[in-house]
Design an enzyme around this catalytic site. Sequence first.
Site, PDB file in Angstrom:
ATOM      1  N   HIS B  45       0.816  -1.201   0.000  1.00 43.78           N
ATOM      2  CA  HIS B  45       0.000   0.000   0.000  1.00 43.78           C
ATOM      3  C   HIS B  45       0.862   1.269   0.000  1.00 43.78           C
ATOM      4  O   HIS B  45       0.563   2.235  -0.702  1.00 43.78           O
ATOM      5  CB  HIS B  45      -0.896  -0.039   1.230  1.00 43.78           C
ATOM      6  CG  HIS B  45      -1.958   1.002   1.252  1.00 43.78           C
ATOM      7  ND1 HIS B  45      -3.138   0.861   0.580  1.00 43.78           N
ATOM      8  CD2 HIS B  45      -2.002   2.196   1.866  1.00 43.78           C
ATOM      9  CE1 HIS B  45      -3.879   1.927   0.773  1.00 43.78           C
ATOM     10  NE2 HIS B  45      -3.222   2.764   1.558  1.00 43.78           N
ATOM     11  N   SER B  90      -8.423   4.269  -3.353  1.00 43.84           N
ATOM     12  CA  SER B  90      -9.324   3.154  -3.060  1.00 43.84           C
ATOM     13  C   SER B  90      -9.535   2.992  -1.564  1.00 43.84           C
ATOM     14  O   SER B  90      -8.660   3.327  -0.765  1.00 43.84           O
ATOM     15  CB  SER B  90      -8.719   1.865  -3.612  1.00 43.84           C
ATOM     16  OG  SER B  90      -7.505   1.601  -2.948  1.00 43.84           O
ATOM     17  N   HIS B  91     -10.687   2.487  -1.192  1.00 43.08           N
ATOM     18  CA  HIS B  91     -10.923   2.042   0.184  1.00 43.08           C
ATOM     19  C   HIS B  91     -11.709   0.740   0.126  1.00 43.08           C
ATOM     20  O   HIS B  91     -12.775   0.611   0.717  1.00 43.08           O
ATOM     21  CB  HIS B  91     -11.642   3.123   0.997  1.00 43.08           C
ATOM     22  CG  HIS B  91     -10.960   3.416   2.289  1.00 43.08           C
ATOM     23  ND1 HIS B  91     -11.612   3.850   3.413  1.00 43.08           N
ATOM     24  CD2 HIS B  91      -9.659   3.304   2.649  1.00 43.08           C
ATOM     25  CE1 HIS B  91     -10.748   4.021   4.400  1.00 43.08           C
ATOM     26  NE2 HIS B  91      -9.554   3.695   3.958  1.00 43.08           N
ATOM     27  N   ASP B 113      -5.984  14.483   0.980  1.00 42.19           N
ATOM     28  CA  ASP B 113      -4.889  14.522   0.006  1.00 42.19           C
ATOM     29  C   ASP B 113      -4.963  15.784  -0.840  1.00 42.19           C
ATOM     30  O   ASP B 113      -3.944  16.293  -1.300  1.00 42.19           O
ATOM     31  CB  ASP B 113      -4.967  13.302  -0.931  1.00 42.19           C
ATOM     32  CG  ASP B 113      -4.162  12.130  -0.390  1.00 42.19           C
ATOM     33  OD1 ASP B 113      -3.217  12.369   0.383  1.00 42.19           O
ATOM     34  OD2 ASP B 113      -4.487  10.981  -0.728  1.00 42.19           O
ATOM     35  N   ASP B 264      -1.004  15.164   5.044  1.00 42.78           N
ATOM     36  CA  ASP B 264      -2.066  14.514   5.795  1.00 42.78           C
ATOM     37  C   ASP B 264      -1.557  13.202   6.367  1.00 42.78           C
ATOM     38  O   ASP B 264      -0.575  12.641   5.883  1.00 42.78           O
ATOM     39  CB  ASP B 264      -3.252  14.232   4.872  1.00 42.78           C
ATOM     40  CG  ASP B 264      -2.883  13.300   3.744  1.00 42.78           C
ATOM     41  OD1 ASP B 264      -2.080  13.716   2.893  1.00 42.78           O
ATOM     42  OD2 ASP B 264      -3.365  12.157   3.716  1.00 42.78           O
ATOM     43  N   GLN B 310      -8.453   9.090  11.869  1.00 40.16           N
ATOM     44  CA  GLN B 310      -8.726   9.978  10.741  1.00 40.16           C
ATOM     45  C   GLN B 310      -8.624  11.449  11.143  1.00 40.16           C
ATOM     46  O   GLN B 310      -8.497  11.776  12.315  1.00 40.16           O
ATOM     47  CB  GLN B 310     -10.142   9.699  10.230  1.00 40.16           C
ATOM     48  CG  GLN B 310     -10.367   8.259   9.809  1.00 40.16           C
ATOM     49  CD  GLN B 310      -9.695   7.957   8.503  1.00 40.16           C
ATOM     50  OE1 GLN B 310      -9.983   8.566   7.489  1.00 40.16           O
ATOM     51  NE2 GLN B 310      -8.778   7.016   8.506  1.00 40.16           N
ATOM     52  N   GLY B 526      -2.502   9.091  -8.723  1.00 40.75           N
ATOM     53  CA  GLY B 526      -3.179   7.811  -8.788  1.00 40.75           C
ATOM     54  C   GLY B 526      -2.919   6.986  -7.564  1.00 40.75           C
ATOM     55  O   GLY B 526      -2.332   7.449  -6.577  1.00 40.75           O
ATOM     56  N   ASN B 527      -3.386   5.746  -7.629  1.00 44.98           N
ATOM     57  CA  ASN B 527      -3.325   4.867  -6.483  1.00 44.98           C
ATOM     58  C   ASN B 527      -3.422   3.438  -7.009  1.00 44.98           C
ATOM     59  O   ASN B 527      -4.092   3.189  -8.008  1.00 44.98           O
ATOM     60  CB  ASN B 527      -4.501   5.224  -5.552  1.00 44.98           C
ATOM     61  CG  ASN B 527      -4.648   4.294  -4.381  1.00 44.98           C
ATOM     62  OD1 ASN B 527      -5.625   3.559  -4.275  1.00 44.98           O
ATOM     63  ND2 ASN B 527      -3.678   4.318  -3.494  1.00 44.98           N
TER      64      ASN B 527
HETATM   65  N1  LIG Z   1      -1.368   4.411 -10.449  1.00 39.56           N
HETATM   66  C1  LIG Z   1      -0.672   5.510 -10.271  1.00 39.56           C
HETATM   67  N2  LIG Z   1      -0.379   6.311 -11.292  1.00 39.56           N
HETATM   68  C2  LIG Z   1       0.276   7.443 -11.080  1.00 39.56           C
HETATM   69  N3  LIG Z   1       0.698   7.860  -9.912  1.00 39.56           N
HETATM   70  C3  LIG Z   1       0.450   7.103  -8.871  1.00 39.56           C
HETATM   71  C4  LIG Z   1      -0.237   5.900  -9.000  1.00 39.56           C
HETATM   72  N4  LIG Z   1      -0.367   5.337  -7.816  1.00 39.56           N
HETATM   73  C5  LIG Z   1       0.210   6.185  -6.965  1.00 39.56           C
HETATM   74  N5  LIG Z   1       0.708   7.265  -7.608  1.00 39.56           N
HETATM   75  C6  LIG Z   1       1.345   8.407  -6.999  1.00 39.56           C
HETATM   76  O1  LIG Z   1       2.179   7.986  -5.985  1.00 39.56           O
HETATM   77  C7  LIG Z   1       2.158   8.889  -4.886  1.00 39.56           C
HETATM   78  C8  LIG Z   1       1.853   8.158  -3.621  1.00 39.56           C
HETATM   79  O2  LIG Z   1       0.571   7.663  -3.684  1.00 39.56           O
HETATM   80  P1  LIG Z   1      -0.259   7.332  -2.385  1.00 39.56           P
HETATM   81  O3  LIG Z   1       0.572   6.585  -1.464  1.00 39.56           O
HETATM   82  O4  LIG Z   1      -1.527   6.710  -2.786  1.00 39.56           O
HETATM   83  O5  LIG Z   1      -0.536   8.782  -1.841  1.00 39.56           O
HETATM   84  P2  LIG Z   1      -0.963   9.166  -0.358  1.00 39.56           P
HETATM   85  O6  LIG Z   1       0.119   8.694   0.499  1.00 39.56           O
HETATM   86  O7  LIG Z   1      -1.042  10.643  -0.451  1.00 39.56           O
HETATM   87  O8  LIG Z   1      -2.228   8.479  -0.105  1.00 39.56           O
HETATM   88  C9  LIG Z   1       1.133   9.921  -5.229  1.00 39.56           C
HETATM   89  O9  LIG Z   1       1.756  11.041  -5.753  1.00 39.56           O
HETATM   90  C10 LIG Z   1       0.318   9.270  -6.278  1.00 39.56           C
HETATM   91  O10 LIG Z   1      -0.272  10.246  -7.086  1.00 39.56           O
HETATM   92 MG   LIG Z   2      -1.510  11.879   0.968  1.00 43.16          MG
END
Ligand SMILES: Nc1ncnc2c1ncn2[C@@H]1O[C@H](COP(=O)(O)OP(=O)(O)O)[C@@H](O)[C@H]1O
Ligand SMILES: [Mg+2]
Lengths: 234, 734, 80, 80
Positions: B45, B90-91, B113, B264, B310, B526-527
């Site tokens: 994650h 996603s959740h 975010d 955050d 949260q 993205g995620n």
């Molecule tokens: N599928 C993806 N495509 C492009 N960028 C991604 C993707 N997945 C994650 N990222 C980028 O990686 C970084 C870390 O993502 P994430 O851990 O989900 O963010 P956060 O910790 O803020 O929740 C973010 O900048 C996110 O935009």
């Molecule tokens: Mg974040």
Amino acid sequence: MKAAVIVFPGSNCDRDVQVALAQATARHASGGAPIMVWHKDADFEKVELIVLPGGFSYGDYLRCGAMAAQSPVMKEVVRRANRGVPVMGICNGFQILTEAGLLPGALIRNANLKFICRDVNLRVETSQSLFTGRYEEGQTIRVPVAHHDGNYIAGDEEMERMEDRGQIAFRYCAPDGTLTSDANPNGSARNIAGIFNETKTVLGLMPHPERLADPALGGSDGRPLFDGLVEALS
Amino acid sequence: MSEVTPEVIAEHGLSGEEYERILGILGRAPNLLELGIFSVMWSEHCSYKSSKVWLKTLPTTAPWVIHGPGENAGVVDIGEGLAAIFKMESHNHPSFIEPYQGAATGVGGILRDVFTMGARPVANLNALRFGDPSHPKTRHLLAGVVEGIGGYGNCVGVPTVGGEVNFDAGYNGNILVNAMTVGIARQDRIFTSQASGIGNPVVYVGSKTGRDGIHGATMASAEFGEGAEEKRPTVQVGDPFTEKLLIEACLELMATDAIVAIQDMGAAGLTSSSFEMASKGGLGVELDLDCVPCREDGMTPYEMMLSESQERMVIVLKPGREDLAQGIFEKWDLDFAIIGHLTGSGRMILKMHGETVGDLPIDPLAQAAPEYRRPYEDMPEAPFLAPSAVPAPADTSAALLQLLACPDLCSRRWVWDQYDHMVMADTVGRPGGDAAVVRIHGTKRALAITTDCTPRYCQAAPRTGGAQAVAEAWRNLTAVGARPLAVTDNLNFGNPERPEVMGQFVGCIQGIGEACRALDFPVVSGNVSLYNETNGKAIPPTPAIGAVGLIETLDRTATIALKAPGEDIVLIGATEGHLGASLYLREVAGRREGAPPPVDLAAERRNGDFVRGLIQGGQITACHDLSDGGLAVALAEMALAGKLGATLTPPEDPGLPPLHAWLFGEDQARYLIAAASADLVLEAARAAGVPAAKVGTTGGDALTLPGGAPIYLNDLRSAHENWLPVYMGESLGN
Amino acid sequence: MKARVHVTLKPGVLDPQGKAIHKALSGLGFETVERVRQGKVIELELSESDPERARESLRDMCEKLLANTVIENYAIELDA
Amino acid sequence: MKARVHVTLKPGVLDPQGKAIHKALSGLGFETVERVRQGKVIELELSESDPERARESLRDMCEKLLANTVIENYAIELDA
Ligand SMILES: Nc1ncnc2c1ncn2[C@@H]1O[C@H](COP(=O)(O)OP(=O)(O)O)[C@@H](O)[C@H]1O
Ligand SMILES: [Mg+2]
């Protein structure tokens, strides 16, 4: 005309109604945009109109409007309302007004237990008020609702008194103006969507006229309410 | 502190090899707190260890991109000194366990975010996938998720303006809840998480820390199996009221010059937020855990560092701005505590009761995060299915009614009625159209926003499916007259340790990358959500695409509603009648096979640019892109939205596919438009080399298809509107 | 001192939640259910140790905030 | 037979409502309040007269509908 919009923690239509009022003021009079009053400010400048906006004051926790009704600013609002300063509560503002005792009855959970956000038709029950002077009696207008607790109830006697005194401002209706249960989004007694106090200087309504006061948003049936207020109070 | 045994290591989801790496970095054995930190930082994650190498292949730049991936959210230029900031996340697992709270906290997380970066959130969207409607859990999950999204979004006062909902047995044991937020900021007021300034105070604001979701990040990376429901106590409860206060307080502080960096606390809470800030700034950080505001007595350092409570943020302040910041957070009734400071040591030092309870090198830990190039199998694309191999319906009108009432195509009004989609009084294009249209407050400009993915295409042919998701998002933005700007993606897949799943992942990413490149549509955030499986069965590959476009002036936009009788209806784009993997094939013919419609990106771009030109030129009165269900469904939706009938007539053309394939085929790069007269449009299309044909006229109170009786709009409407409320057990008419 | 405040709708006041629960229980086959009303319970911990003063202060809380006496009744329970 | 079901949040689960009520009470000057938790109480009338069977059926109702056992506990009270 100068208006005040009260901001409670959790209010979220404060800016929306400020914009609608500012635009109405710009169309008709001088006075500029309404002032925003923080809920802890028990003392604020003299205004001709006080608006309690929609939103989720205190998260709507416990009961909608209950905690806001106890906030410092509300003592002042009640004092001014009792001296005749017009007060309007929209949605959460309506709930606050009933909790503060400025309007009779109570607003409980929607009959279907769901949050409902959609346009509804309202029948204007009277044009004899500061708030509804720009509408015609019996006119049907389209305005959105967005609430979880808009189901209006009051005791039978109270209700009769309100009817006799013409305290019903708006009722949910079908597009042709008839009062049907299908047109009632939340189960409110007698399709009630908005009411006045005895002197018709306080209005509470669940629908959001400020959300359809700009043709760019798909309608402007809410606009006459703001225009009428500005005109009457300037 | 309890001992670090092999069982404890395994419980933390670390492999033997990963543990060896930890020993190498520390030069000693970690204590439990340190092990916990490694475990969350290296979880799928947080570390993207299986996906990173592939994410790097996506295009992420364009002249209008201000910040691409790597920040909390992507940032694009929208003119007038403003920026749109957005991301999707996603959740899934939490929402399966507790749908209301899981979905609610998903919305809360993605909002943070976005406002972390200085934006006021102006729109939420949600992409949802549920199991088969007949599965015993589906109804309850759908009810809870929708209520939770509304419960949170409505309360914080951000309109929920769009999204998508699919049903498929492939999600029976693993639903998907992807939430997207879009915010608007001034370009000169964008905040990032890169810490700087040795000695600067590190401040904690928001809610107190409880024992919420400890191990949540690890859970989100672990496959579901029997007994998953036993993991229940890790459920977090959202407090949207506090989030609303946090938004206002943060934006108020952001209007001053007090902030150096802000982040955050998302997955892995205080650990990953403070780690990330220090790591990006090449600094160290020292935290005094005695100062962390706690909800419960006796919380251990382990619990404090790993809690996922949260509505919390970490801020690095400029020196001397503590009082200013404290005043703002106290005004909003939020907790505020100075919990540490930045150092030049490059280490994270955690202290409690005057003792050092954890000491980790930041860069080595971040850089040594595992990165896997997992083996994958190229997934074969399903074979082409000829239109003539699919039986025609006995009655085209009945087939249309059946399609419009099917779970994947019926009206989602039951869902969006529960979302406040109008608060903030800038929602110009409400749910139900191609893209939501949200006015940029105080201007005549607007953002167009959409989320799209067709998992059945991705399943049949990952690469085509990935490209199609992007193309459809681009088309939806175009159909309201917007210039598509950029994409956020939410890649939901099964277990990446299985080569077939990894093959789907790779295929989809390749398709996404191709489409984004061809359409000048970079990915800015993205995620990735992996391990979406139950008992070894993966979900259908679901790379949800969120996208944002810009409308320069609101009087040059389009809606899907037919406007006036006597107008011409024109079909833009070529129709070959592709029925492979179509909804007609599944719902009417009862089959699931064949290749999805091919995605011709050059045609996509040419046709889209042409349609956008028509809208911007004010030459057409309605526009709708074609997707699920093809031409007939699109026209039905336009008629319903406009409360106006239409008659569809196939053009005289020897190359026309069989009628049912013409009506229901899902060929890409197509739009239906209405115009006072087709002539000008057809002429312009010819000049632009864009296929176009007049296919009908508007008027009356019925929809008339070739090969079927007229369908009155009222009947069409009940078919379309009733399925969801009836399924949810509601009496109709209210 | 621990206290519990029960807030319930006055008899005769419409109770949409209670009604919905009743319907759902019937739907689940619980046929013995004849009536359902939903109320709130608020549990408080007070630093007050005098039961009389605690009770009085709780009454005051109910009148001012915890109950809407237009439609609700309240009952106070003190832990011994 | 009358019954009451108390549904309360499990210990440790965040209670935003309780937290907000606590703050509001403090704001109103009720300074003795140290902690507030909010729960639900569901009052039922059952046609069942056997206490054992009633209790069993109530337990079943709680598990299936009345409580969200992921985050809530329940307690059943039967009127004598
Ligand atoms: N599928 C993806 N495509 C492009 N960028 C991604 C993707 N997945 C994650 N990222 C980028 O990686 C970084 C870390 O993502 P994430 O851990 O989900 O963010 P956060 O910790 O803020 O929740 C973010 O900048 C996110 O935009
Ligand atoms: Mg974040």
